[in-house]
Design a protein around this motif. Structure first.
Motif, mmCIF file in Angstrom:
data_model
loop_
_atom_site.group_PDB
_atom_site.id
_atom_site.type_symbol
_atom_site.label_atom_id
_atom_site.label_comp_id
_atom_site.label_asym_id
_atom_site.label_seq_id
_atom_site.Cartn_x
_atom_site.Cartn_y
_atom_site.Cartn_z
ATOM 1 N N ASN A 149 1.255 3.396 -9.595
ATOM 2 C CA ASN A 149 0.217 2.761 -8.785
ATOM 3 C C ASN A 149 -0.322 1.535 -9.517
ATOM 4 O O ASN A 149 -0.435 0.442 -8.942
ATOM 5 N N ILE A 150 -0.616 1.691 -10.803
ATOM 6 C CA ILE A 150 -1.134 0.577 -11.610
ATOM 7 C C ILE A 150 -0.064 -0.515 -11.720
ATOM 8 O O ILE A 150 -0.363 -1.707 -11.650
ATOM 9 N N GLN A 151 1.184 -0.108 -11.869
ATOM 10 C CA GLN A 151 2.253 -1.098 -12.015
ATOM 11 C C GLN A 151 2.398 -1.951 -10.751
ATOM 12 O O GLN A 151 2.586 -3.175 -10.839
ATOM 13 N N THR A 167 3.465 6.721 -25.529
ATOM 14 C CA THR A 167 3.866 8.123 -25.647
ATOM 15 C C THR A 167 5.335 8.321 -25.250
ATOM 16 O O THR A 167 5.860 9.421 -25.359
ATOM 17 N N LEU A 168 5.988 7.258 -24.773
ATOM 18 C CA LEU A 168 7.392 7.368 -24.350
ATOM 19 C C LEU A 168 8.339 6.935 -25.471
ATOM 20 O O LEU A 168 7.961 6.151 -26.340
ATOM 21 N N THR A 169 9.555 7.408 -25.411
ATOM 22 C CA THR A 169 10.559 6.972 -26.392
ATOM 23 C C THR A 169 10.968 5.524 -26.071
ATOM 24 O O THR A 169 10.837 5.084 -24.917
ATOM 25 N N PRO A 170 11.499 4.776 -27.065
ATOM 26 C CA PRO A 170 11.924 3.399 -26.797
ATOM 27 C C PRO A 170 12.917 3.300 -25.638
ATOM 28 O O PRO A 170 12.868 2.346 -24.859
ATOM 29 N N ALA A 171 13.805 4.289 -25.496
ATOM 30 C CA ALA A 171 14.801 4.232 -24.406
ATOM 31 C C ALA A 171 14.114 4.318 -23.044
ATOM 32 O O ALA A 171 14.446 3.571 -22.113
ATOM 33 N N VAL A 172 13.125 5.205 -22.932
ATOM 34 C CA VAL A 172 12.417 5.338 -21.646
ATOM 35 C C VAL A 172 11.544 4.101 -21.402
ATOM 36 O O VAL A 172 11.397 3.646 -20.267
ATOM 37 N N GLN A 173 11.003 3.551 -22.492
ATOM 38 C CA GLN A 173 10.236 2.304 -22.345
ATOM 39 C C GLN A 173 11.121 1.197 -21.787
ATOM 40 O O GLN A 173 10.684 0.403 -20.956
ATOM 41 N N ARG A 174 12.382 1.143 -22.226
ATOM 42 C CA ARG A 174 13.318 0.105 -21.725
ATOM 43 C C ARG A 174 13.615 0.329 -20.238
ATOM 44 O O ARG A 174 13.694 -0.620 -19.464
ATOM 45 N N LEU A 175 13.769 1.589 -19.871
ATOM 46 C CA LEU A 175 14.002 1.917 -18.449
ATOM 47 C C LEU A 175 12.815 1.476 -17.601
ATOM 48 O O LEU A 175 12.976 0.896 -16.524
ATOM 49 N N TRP A 176 11.631 1.773 -18.110
ATOM 50 C CA TRP A 176 10.413 1.375 -17.401
ATOM 51 C C TRP A 176 10.386 -0.144 -17.243
ATOM 52 O O TRP A 176 10.102 -0.666 -16.166
ATOM 53 N N ARG A 177 10.701 -0.868 -18.321
ATOM 54 C CA ARG A 177 10.702 -2.336 -18.305
ATOM 55 C C ARG A 177 11.659 -2.853 -17.228
ATOM 56 O O ARG A 177 11.330 -3.771 -16.473
ATOM 57 N N GLN A 201 10.537 -5.061 -14.022
ATOM 58 C CA GLN A 201 11.064 -6.423 -13.861
ATOM 59 C C GLN A 201 11.705 -6.588 -12.483
ATOM 60 O O GLN A 201 11.504 -7.598 -11.798
ATOM 61 N N ALA A 202 12.493 -5.565 -12.079
ATOM 62 C CA ALA A 202 13.192 -5.637 -10.790
ATOM 63 C C ALA A 202 12.193 -5.680 -9.632
ATOM 64 O O ALA A 202 12.317 -6.507 -8.712
ATOM 65 N N ILE A 203 11.190 -4.801 -9.686
ATOM 66 C CA ILE A 203 10.197 -4.755 -8.592
ATOM 67 C C ILE A 203 9.397 -6.057 -8.553
ATOM 68 O O ILE A 203 9.114 -6.606 -7.483
ATOM 69 N N ARG A 211 0.824 -1.208 0.000
ATOM 70 C CA ARG A 211 0.000 0.000 0.000
ATOM 71 C C ARG A 211 0.862 1.264 0.000
ATOM 72 O O ARG A 211 0.546 2.250 -0.668
ATOM 73 N N TRP A 212 1.956 1.216 0.737
ATOM 74 C CA TRP A 212 2.861 2.368 0.786
ATOM 75 C C TRP A 212 3.476 2.605 -0.605
ATOM 76 O O TRP A 212 3.532 3.737 -1.085
ATOM 77 N N MET A 213 3.905 1.528 -1.251
ATOM 78 C CA MET A 213 4.553 1.661 -2.570
ATOM 79 C C MET A 213 3.620 2.242 -3.623
ATOM 80 O O MET A 213 4.031 3.014 -4.474
ATOM 81 N N ARG A 214 2.350 1.848 -3.553
ATOM 82 C CA ARG A 214 1.416 2.273 -4.589
ATOM 83 C C ARG A 214 1.261 3.777 -4.663
ATOM 84 O O ARG A 214 0.924 4.333 -5.704
#
Ligand SMILES: [Fe+2]
Ligand SMILES: [Fe+2]
Length: 268
Positions: free
Chosen positions: A122-124, A177-187, A191-193, A111-114
């Motif tokens: 939050n959705i992630q 709406t994000l660039t491929p590089a930012v999409q990779r960062l998000w991925r 994955q880590a979380i 709950r704290w993380m969200r």
């Protein structure tokens, strides 16, 4: 995003949960299985029982976006469906002679993380829990011999698979709406979380898993495969979107790739 599809889906599906008849049989699981299962399911019950206040507040902030029309209503119905899961799990804990929880440390962290970053995060975090739930309820439906647990686990497994599609639709709208590089960062951070969460859950629920002959490492391996399956579907859609945009740009006179880049807006 086809929010209307999800509104219709949740309206019809949540009703089934309220009407779900559970087998009228007493629990005859061995004591060590019963007690471990009751504790474990009580933790999932607590996780499903939130009111969605923060999620609803976040969705109001993007309610005006054209591609997310109707999303707010869909989220309200999604939260109601999660509450119907809490009710079903509560009946299951009672059937197992367990005790419902008011507080539990993994749930508090969740709950704290969200609330840490923004709606997408939050959705992630929610999605991470749903990916874990998919593995958990899938295993319960296969490995637990109790008919009440099986009935509830099968229904929740189906519902959570629907929730994964719902979250994927939303994330696709935001990530494109994000660039491929930012999409990779998000991925990478997703994955880590997810991996850390799978480790924590497999450790915290180890007594229940072992009572069903599932080792924590087997649980983690299954969780990783579910994450990969979810992520590869999401990335396939993003690649298709990107190639379609490229195709449209190539066939539009006077349109250059750099002009498209300036149209991209970061996820808020
Ligand atoms: Fe749920
Ligand atoms: Fe869910």
């Amino acid at each position: 995003m086809n929010a209307q599809h999800w509104i219709s889906h949740f309206e019809a599906n949540t009703r089934l949960n309220h009407e779900l008849q559970l087998p009228d049989s007493a629990c005859d699981l061995p004591e060590h299985v019963r007690s471990a299962l009751a504790r474990s399911i009580a933790i999932f019950q607590l996780g499903e029982s939130g009111g969605g206040t923060r999620l609803r507040r976040y969705t109001r902030s993007i309610a005006s976006l054209e591609n997310l029309k109707g999303y707010q209503r869909a989220v309200d119905l999604f939260v109601a469906e999660e509450q119907s899961h809490a009710a079903l799990l509560s009946r299951t804990v009672t059937h197992l002679h367990g005790t419902l929880l008011q507080k539990q440390w993994t749930n508090s962290i969740f709950r704290w993380m969200r609330d840490l970053v923004n709606l997408e995060f939050n959705i992630q975090v929610l999605l991470t829990a749903e990916l874990i739930a998919e593995v958990y309820f899938g295993l319960l439906s296969l490995r637990c011999s109790d008919p009440v647990v099986q009935t509830v686990a099968k229904k929740l497994l189906r519902d959570e698979m629907g929730h994964l599609s719902f979250q994927r639709d939303f994330l696709f709208e935001r990530l494109k709406t994000l660039t491929p590089a930012v999409q990779r960062l998000w991925r990478w951070q997703f994955q880590a979380i997810h991996l850390v969460t799978a480790c924590v859950v497999s450790w915290d629920h180890r007594a229940c898993l072992l009572s069903l002959n599932i080792t924590p490492s087997d649980f983690r391996a299954r969780a990783v495969r579910c994450w990969q399956s979810f992520q590869s579907r999401l990335e396939r859609r993003l690649r298709e979107e990107e190639s379609q945009a490229r195709h449209e740009a190539d066939s539009t006179p006077g349109y250059s790739r750099s002009s498209r880049a300036t149209m991209q807006s970061p996820v808020s």
